[in-house]
Write an enzyme that holds these catalytic residues in place. Structure first.
Site, PDB file in Angstrom:
ATOM      1  N   GLU A   1       9.059   1.305  11.165  1.00 10.72           N
ATOM      2  CA  GLU A   1      10.189   2.202  10.866  1.00 10.72           C
ATOM      3  C   GLU A   1       9.615   3.615  10.887  1.00 10.72           C
ATOM      4  O   GLU A   1       8.888   4.002   9.977  1.00 10.72           O
ATOM      5  CB  GLU A   1      10.778   1.873   9.485  1.00 10.72           C
ATOM      6  CG  GLU A   1      11.444   0.517   9.396  1.00 10.72           C
ATOM      7  CD  GLU A   1      12.718   0.421  10.232  1.00 10.72           C
ATOM      8  OE1 GLU A   1      13.356   1.458  10.490  1.00 10.72           O
ATOM      9  OE2 GLU A   1      13.051  -0.699  10.647  1.00 10.72           O
TER      10      GLU A   1
ATOM     11  N   CYS B   1      13.842  10.334   6.938  1.00 11.97           N
ATOM     12  CA  CYS B   1      13.722   9.960   8.353  1.00 11.97           C
ATOM     13  C   CYS B   1      15.014  10.171   9.110  1.00 11.97           C
ATOM     14  O   CYS B   1      15.010  10.555  10.264  1.00 11.97           O
ATOM     15  CB  CYS B   1      13.267   8.511   8.462  1.00 11.97           C
ATOM     16  SG  CYS B   1      14.355   7.365   7.602  1.00 11.97           S
TER      17      CYS B   1
ATOM     18  N   LYS C   1       0.890  -1.177   0.000  1.00 11.56           N
ATOM     19  CA  LYS C   1       0.000   0.000   0.000  1.00 11.56           C
ATOM     20  C   LYS C   1       0.923   1.222   0.000  1.00 11.56           C
ATOM     21  O   LYS C   1       1.469   1.603   1.034  1.00 11.56           O
ATOM     22  CB  LYS C   1      -0.864  -0.032   1.266  1.00 11.56           C
ATOM     23  CG  LYS C   1      -2.199   0.660   1.186  1.00 11.56           C
ATOM     24  CD  LYS C   1      -2.191   2.106   0.782  1.00 11.56           C
ATOM     25  CE  LYS C   1      -1.893   3.083   1.894  1.00 11.56           C
ATOM     26  NZ  LYS C   1      -1.732   4.479   1.408  1.00 11.56           N
TER      27      LYS C   1
ATOM     28  N   GLU D   1       9.903  16.169  14.966  1.00  8.59           N
ATOM     29  CA  GLU D   1      10.384  15.942  13.606  1.00  8.59           C
ATOM     30  C   GLU D   1       9.676  16.933  12.676  1.00  8.59           C
ATOM     31  O   GLU D   1       8.446  16.964  12.617  1.00  8.59           O
ATOM     32  CB  GLU D   1      10.056  14.509  13.174  1.00  8.59           C
ATOM     33  CG  GLU D   1      10.589  14.197  11.797  1.00  8.59           C
ATOM     34  CD  GLU D   1      10.210  12.800  11.318  1.00  8.59           C
ATOM     35  OE1 GLU D   1       9.023  12.440  11.427  1.00  8.59           O
ATOM     36  OE2 GLU D   1      11.090  12.086  10.822  1.00  8.59           O
TER      37      GLU D   1
HETATM   38  P1  NAD Z   1       2.360   8.609   7.169  1.00  8.27           P
HETATM   39  O1  NAD Z   1       2.376   7.904   8.477  1.00  8.27           O
HETATM   40  O2  NAD Z   1       1.437   9.750   7.013  1.00  8.27           O
HETATM   41  O3  NAD Z   1       2.002   7.605   5.984  1.00  8.27           O
HETATM   42  C1  NAD Z   1       2.747   6.429   5.748  1.00  8.27           C
HETATM   43  C2  NAD Z   1       1.828   5.403   5.089  1.00  8.27           C
HETATM   44  O4  NAD Z   1       0.801   5.044   6.014  1.00  8.27           O
HETATM   45  C3  NAD Z   1       1.111   5.896   3.835  1.00  8.27           C
HETATM   46  O5  NAD Z   1       1.035   4.840   2.894  1.00  8.27           O
HETATM   47  C4  NAD Z   1      -0.268   6.247   4.366  1.00  8.27           C
HETATM   48  O6  NAD Z   1      -1.269   6.181   3.366  1.00  8.27           O
HETATM   49  C5  NAD Z   1      -0.473   5.167   5.398  1.00  8.27           C
HETATM   50  N1  NAD Z   1      -1.439   5.497   6.465  1.00  8.27           N
HETATM   51  C6  NAD Z   1      -1.824   6.729   6.872  1.00  8.27           C
HETATM   52  N2  NAD Z   1      -2.739   6.616   7.868  1.00  8.27           N
HETATM   53  C7  NAD Z   1      -2.907   5.285   8.102  1.00  8.27           C
HETATM   54  C8  NAD Z   1      -3.689   4.519   9.006  1.00  8.27           C
HETATM   55  N3  NAD Z   1      -4.488   5.102   9.891  1.00  8.27           N
HETATM   56  N4  NAD Z   1      -3.613   3.179   8.956  1.00  8.27           N
HETATM   57  C9  NAD Z   1      -2.779   2.570   8.086  1.00  8.27           C
HETATM   58  N5  NAD Z   1      -2.015   3.229   7.194  1.00  8.27           N
HETATM   59  C10 NAD Z   1      -2.074   4.582   7.208  1.00  8.27           C
HETATM   60  O7  NAD Z   1       3.872   9.019   6.882  1.00  8.27           O
HETATM   61  P2  NAD Z   1       4.418   9.878   5.658  1.00  8.27           P
HETATM   62  O8  NAD Z   1       4.012  11.294   5.893  1.00  8.27           O
HETATM   63  O9  NAD Z   1       4.071   9.215   4.380  1.00  8.27           O
HETATM   64  O10 NAD Z   1       5.996   9.715   5.850  1.00  8.27           O
HETATM   65  C11 NAD Z   1       6.753  10.552   6.641  1.00  8.27           C
HETATM   66  C12 NAD Z   1       7.131   9.871   7.952  1.00  8.27           C
HETATM   67  O11 NAD Z   1       7.757   8.614   7.679  1.00  8.27           O
HETATM   68  C13 NAD Z   1       8.154  10.653   8.745  1.00  8.27           C
HETATM   69  O12 NAD Z   1       7.799  10.615  10.101  1.00  8.27           O
HETATM   70  C14 NAD Z   1       9.449   9.878   8.529  1.00  8.27           C
HETATM   71  O13 NAD Z   1      10.411  10.043   9.528  1.00  8.27           O
HETATM   72  C15 NAD Z   1       8.935   8.484   8.460  1.00  8.27           C
HETATM   73  N6  NAD Z   1       9.890   7.626   7.767  1.00  8.27           N
HETATM   74  C16 NAD Z   1      10.607   6.694   8.478  1.00  8.27           C
HETATM   75  C17 NAD Z   1      11.563   5.909   7.834  1.00  8.27           C
HETATM   76  C18 NAD Z   1      12.386   4.885   8.574  1.00  8.27           C
HETATM   77  O14 NAD Z   1      13.024   4.055   7.934  1.00  8.27           O
HETATM   78  N7  NAD Z   1      12.420   4.920   9.899  1.00  8.27           N
HETATM   79  C19 NAD Z   1      11.772   6.071   6.464  1.00  8.27           C
HETATM   80  C20 NAD Z   1      11.035   7.038   5.783  1.00  8.27           C
HETATM   81  C21 NAD Z   1      10.085   7.803   6.431  1.00  8.27           C
END
Ligand code: NAD
Length: 488
Positions: free
Chosen positions: A257, A291, A181, A391
């Site tokens: 992650e 991240c 997804k 963040e």
């Molecule tokens: P997000 O949490 O908004 O979305 C991530 C994914 O989750 C998307 O596919 C989104 O559609 C889905 N999602 C959103 N709400 C959901 C729910 N209630 N249930 C299930 N899935 C849901 O994150 P983002 O804005 O896409 O990404 C940025 C964040 O990701 C930052 O906090 C960043 O630090 C983190 N990140 C972490 C790593 C790592 O390896 N630790 C890598 C990249 C990004």
């Protein structure tokens, strides 16, 4: 390279049981280029009905096919995908840049990283070792590693290709069925990679699927499903927490992650000629939307003025422009929402600290069509300021000052996150003490952002659960079974 984008935006479909399928609602999501506002693509706005169908298909295929017990087939499939991506680096990099905004040079690094990761895990598919041992004179144990079952990979928009492949490759190498997804802002690059997967006969039809749509409905449905055995989530810490809660009823495995607020710690004996570009790049790569961004720089008081001045020069020298231009050092932020979030943190920074450079949206000319933000450095923030604690996920570097090693360590650990850190010193003892003392999943000494498929990555504290990459990353996608023999 031309910055013109195709007039006709493609429509992307879900990939279910080896077929391209429209959402049952027929609704679509739009994706727009964050540098220009142009329409880039449509993707399916899937609903709960679509998710249930896709879960049933992958669940059925996983239990019917020999995928889980055929490592050579998995090796062939993953290697074939690596080769197909290799043949399409420029095409995929361009799609990534126009959809996400990052520079084309960075997109090439991301796509090349996908190839390397797939090759590593293709080999690893043939080395899913357990162990065996004599336990008593007549008792012998085999500890076998088996696939978990159906894994759902929920990925974010910031490094959408590599972060999908980073989980997809070990999940498949271990023999699982997989549903991806992708984030709604960047579905195109993931579906483009699935178009290559669709051409590979070694993948049993239905063992791997992709579904696009809102995370709050379809992501949540996957977290709650009894037929999904594991969720591998990369994204925001608050979303990760709600996935843990939603998955609790089914006791499924959940790997997280999450976010970070990583420090670069610069001691007075550091090689600044090397440190400055690495520290600058650690926060301004991907316009800070990464991240492991080095979003805090902790500087020994004796060299503070020099380091801040050199970091300012670095920030001011960056060319912020449409990522498709080969000259671009930094592209736009991914969306208007992200721009507003970053601007809000900069307002706080302006109020509570001292702006060294940047802090504003770039406007005028072509900037007016996109979400460009100036590389920003803020100093003199109070220790409880939100800019230091939260963040931001934007090109904003916060400066802190320390006077001795103990204070540096305390400041580095003064965060609810623990994803990564950089330590800059030529003193080996100090480097060792800091790397042992910092509570983070990765500590880089005299470098930053060095990631390999071979080396584990993940978070302490609120930065995550479990590890990705490396042998531990492969084992995250395995169940462990003890098979016990008692001889007569
Ligand atoms: P997000 O949490 O908004 O979305 C991530 C994914 O989750 C998307 O596919 C989104 O559609 C889905 N999602 C959103 N709400 C959901 C729910 N209630 N249930 C299930 N899935 C849901 O994150 P983002 O804005 O896409 O990404 C940025 C964040 O990701 C930052 O906090 C960043 O630090 C983190 N990140 C972490 C790593 C790592 O390896 N630790 C890598 C990249 C990004």
């Amino acid at each position: 390279m031309s910055t013109a984008v195709n007039k006709k935006a493609p429509t992307y479909y879900n990939f279910v049981a080896g077929e391209w399928v429209e959402s049952s609602s027929k609704e679509r999501l739009e994706s727009r280029n964050p540098a220009t506002g142009e329409l880039v693509s449509y993707s399916q706005k899937s609903n709960r009905h679509d998710v249930k169908e896709i879960i049933d298909t992958v669940h059925y295929t996983f239990h019917q096919s020999d995928w889980g017990v055929n490592p050579k087939l998995r090796y062939e499939a993953l290697l074939s995908l690596a080769n197909k991506i290799s043949d399409n680096i420029e095409h995929l990099s361009r799609i990534l840049t126009i959809e996400q905004g990052k520079t084309i040079r960075e997109s090439r690094i991301e796509i090349t990283g996908c190839i390397d990761t797939l090759k590593y895990f293709a080999g690893a598919a043939r080395t899913v070792f357990g162990r065996s041992m004599q336990l008593e004179p007549n008792n012998f144990g085999v500890i076998a590693k088996e696939p978990i079952g159906v894994v759902s990979i929920i990925s974010p928009w910031n490094w959408p290709a590599l972060l999908m492949i980073r989980e997809l490759a070990p999940a498949l190498a271990a023999g699982n069925g997989v549903i991806v997804k992708p984030a709604s802002l960047t579905p195109g690059i993931s579906v483009e990679i699935f178009k290559l997967i669709a051409e590979i006969p070694e993948f049993p039809k239905g063992i791997i699927s992709i579904i696009t749509g809102p995370g709050s409905s379809i992501g949540a449905e996957m977290a709650k499903s009894e037929k999904i055995d594991m969720i591998s989530f990369t994204g925001d810490t608050s979303t990760g927490k709600s996935i843990l809660e939603m998955g609790a009823n089914t006791i499924k495995k959940i790997a997280l992650e999450l976010g970070g607020k990583s420090p670069n710690v610069v001691f007075d004996d550091a090689n600044l000629d090397k440190a400055i570009p690495f520290i600058g790049r650690s926060i301004f790569i991907s316009a800070g939307q990464i991240c492991m961004a080095g979003s805090r720089v902790l500087i020994h008081e004796s060299i503070k003025d020099e380091v801040v001045s050199r970091l300012k020069d670095y920030a001011d020298s960056l060319r912020v422009e449409n990522g498709l231009l080969e000259t671009a050092d930094m592209g736009p932020l991914v969306s208007k929402d992200q721009l507003n979030i970053v601007a809000e943190y900069c307002e706080i920074g302006c109020r509570e600290g001292k702006m060294i450079t940047g802090g504003y949206q770039l406007t005028g000319g072509e900037y007016d069509n996109g979400y460009f933000f100036a590389p920003t450095i803020i100093d003199d923030l109070p220790s409880n300021c939100r800019v230091l604690k939260e963040e931001i996920f934007g090109p904003v570097l916060a400066v802190q000052t320390f006077s001795n090693d103990e204070e540096a360590l305390e400041m580095a650990n003064d965060s609810e996150f623990g994803l990564s850190a950089g330590v800059w010193t030529t003193d080996l003892n100090r480097a060792m003490k800091m790397s042992k003392g910092i509570k983070a999943g990765t500590v880089w000494i005299n470098t930053y952002n060095k990631n390999f498929p071979e080396t584990e990555f993940g978070g302490y504290k609120k930065s995550g659960l479990g590890r990705t990459r490396g042998i531990d990353g492969l084992m995250e996608y395995c169940e462990t079974k003890h098979i016990h023999f008692e001889m007569e």
